[in-house]
Enzyme design. Structure first.
Site, PDB file in Angstrom:
ATOM      1  N   ALA A 101      84.058  63.852  49.483  1.00  0.00           N
ATOM      2  CA  ALA A 101      84.579  62.965  48.439  1.00  0.00           C
ATOM      3  C   ALA A 101      84.693  61.582  49.069  1.00  0.00           C
ATOM      4  O   ALA A 101      85.721  61.203  49.606  1.00  0.00           O
ATOM      5  CB  ALA A 101      85.921  63.463  47.935  1.00  0.00           C
ATOM      6  N   VAL A 102      83.582  60.862  49.021  1.00  0.00           N
ATOM      7  CA  VAL A 102      83.481  59.575  49.704  1.00  0.00           C
ATOM      8  C   VAL A 102      83.501  58.462  48.650  1.00  0.00           C
ATOM      9  O   VAL A 102      82.868  58.582  47.604  1.00  0.00           O
ATOM     10  CB  VAL A 102      82.183  59.530  50.549  1.00  0.00           C
ATOM     11  N   GLU A 119      68.244  67.612  48.651  1.00  0.00           N
ATOM     12  CA  GLU A 119      67.806  68.759  47.839  1.00  0.00           C
ATOM     13  C   GLU A 119      66.330  69.101  48.095  1.00  0.00           C
ATOM     14  O   GLU A 119      65.952  70.274  48.093  1.00  0.00           O
ATOM     15  CB  GLU A 119      68.022  68.451  46.355  1.00  0.00           C
ATOM     16  N   ASP A 158      75.101  73.310  33.611  1.00  0.00           N
ATOM     17  CA  ASP A 158      75.253  71.978  33.022  1.00  0.00           C
ATOM     18  C   ASP A 158      75.520  72.160  31.532  1.00  0.00           C
ATOM     19  O   ASP A 158      74.607  72.521  30.773  1.00  0.00           O
ATOM     20  CB  ASP A 158      73.979  71.158  33.247  1.00  0.00           C
TER      21      ASP A 158
END
Ligand code: UDP
Ligand code: GAL
Ligand code: MN
Length: 337
Positions: free
Chosen positions: A107-108, A287, A310
């Site tokens: 979590a940047v 990915e 999604d």
């Protein structure tokens, strides 16, 4: 062709662009709906007997219970769908085995405030309940860590990392950090590691049935599409280059034994650095490298898109439960460059 005719043709073409965009926009949702009817490969039932079992409890997997979807791979690894497994049997097995799980999440920058609290508190409701879990949270803003109430046997380690200026590097360099922390810490405390994107929310059981030596996830947008549409990296200059593959895997979730995740993250990091040396970047960053690695090293267990759905795709009859969902993406507000 006369000047007027040429101008007319150019204008016609220009007019076509917004019309095509409108058509695409309006037909997008129905296209996604129709994709749900494309057939998947089938798991030939006679092969199931030959399935290489990771745990003896895998013998209880019911491959025939989901005739609507593919329940095993060509190399006889299970593809997990709701209805195929008994959750209690898996929980019992892993409690007996002394399994413990590390969950890594980054979590940047602005991603911390936007997603971390929801990610962690929903994980406390659904992720590997009943097993010891250590969260490894990587952030450049440890002082902004939300206060999360944890169940017994669950803890959080916050690890400060630098913030790369390009979001692509934040995403790719996770591979390096994860492999380092497995070596320095995780391998001494946990048997398994699961690596997650932070922009998601747990909405149902994400349990011990998902644990295995090497675990990959089918990308929600591609599991019913023909292989020719998979978005592998097609640039032969990149280490991630590949023409054919088995599936299109999603990098938002992968896991396995600490040994396997260390090998995978190290290999992906090396590929990424080689690409940088050669001034290329793979189409979908980490990915693409993950997909290349999983083509060369087949996963022992595959998760159906229930494990990372999604919701914008809409309802599909094969998705009977969603265990993790994509959170809304607000790239303009969250990504700096
Ligand atoms: N990430 C982050 N800060 C950033 C960019 C990325 O913390 O500025 C982390 C975060 O965990 C995020 C992951 O890297 O979920 C992958 O990036 P993102 O989710 O934006 O990629 P996408 O899922 O859209 O491919
Ligand atoms: C998108 C997804 C990206 C990447 C891409 C691959 O749907 O948002 O993160 O996985 O698919 O084509
Ligand atoms: Mn993401």
């Amino acid at each position: 062709m006369g000047y007027i005719q040429k101008t007319k043709n150019i204008l016609k073409c220009l007019l076509c662009v917004p019309i095509a965009l409108c058509v695409l926009y309006l037909t997008g949702p129905s296209m996604r709906y129709l994709v749900g009817f494309l057939p998947m490969d089938k798991c030939p039932l006679e092969k199931v007997d030959l399935l290489s079992l990771e745990y003896s409890v895998d013998a209880t997997l019911d491959f025939g219970s989901r005739s609507d979807v593919q329940t095993c791979t060509s190399w006889k690894a299970p593809i997990l769908w709701d209805g195929m497994f008994d959750p209690d049997l898996y929980d019992q097995t892993h409690r007996n085995e002394g399994t413990s799980v590390a969950l890594t999440v980054f979590a940047v920058g602005r991603y911390l405030e936007a997603y971390l609290e929801t990610f962690l508190s929903s994980s406390e409701q659904h992720f590997m309940l009943g097993l010891p879990v250590t969260y490894y949270v990587f952030t450049d803003l440890p002082e902004k860590m939300p206060d999360i109430k944890l169940a017994p046997q669950r803890s959080i380690k916050v690890i400060k990392v630098d913030r790369h200026s390009r979001w692509q590097d934040v995403s790719m360099m996770r591979m390096k950090t994860i492999s380092e922390v497995i070596e320095s810490d995780i391998r001494h405390h946990c048997t398994h590691v699961f690596c997650f994107d932070v922009d998601q929310v747990f909405t149902g059981r994400f349990g011990s049935e998902a644990l295995g030596d090497s675990v990959a996830l089918l990308h929600a947008h591609f599991y019913r599409l023909p292989k020719s549409l998979f978005t592998y990296d097609r640039n032969s200059k990149s280490k991630a280059y590949m023409e054919v593959g088995d599936f299109y895997y999603h990098a938002a979730v992968f896991g396995g034994s600490w040994k396997w995740v260390k090998a995978l993250t190290e290999a992906c990091y090396q590929g990424i650095m080689e690409d940088k040396k050669n001034k290329v970047e793979a189409l979908w960053h980490d990915e693409s490298h993950l997909n290349k690695y999983l083509w060369l090293h087949k996963p022992s267990r595959v998760l159906s898109p229930e494990y990372c759905w999604d919701p914008s795709i809409g309802n599909r009859s094969d998705i009977r439960v969603t265990r993790l969902q994509w959170a809304p993406k607000h790239y303009e507000a969250l990504r700096t460059e």
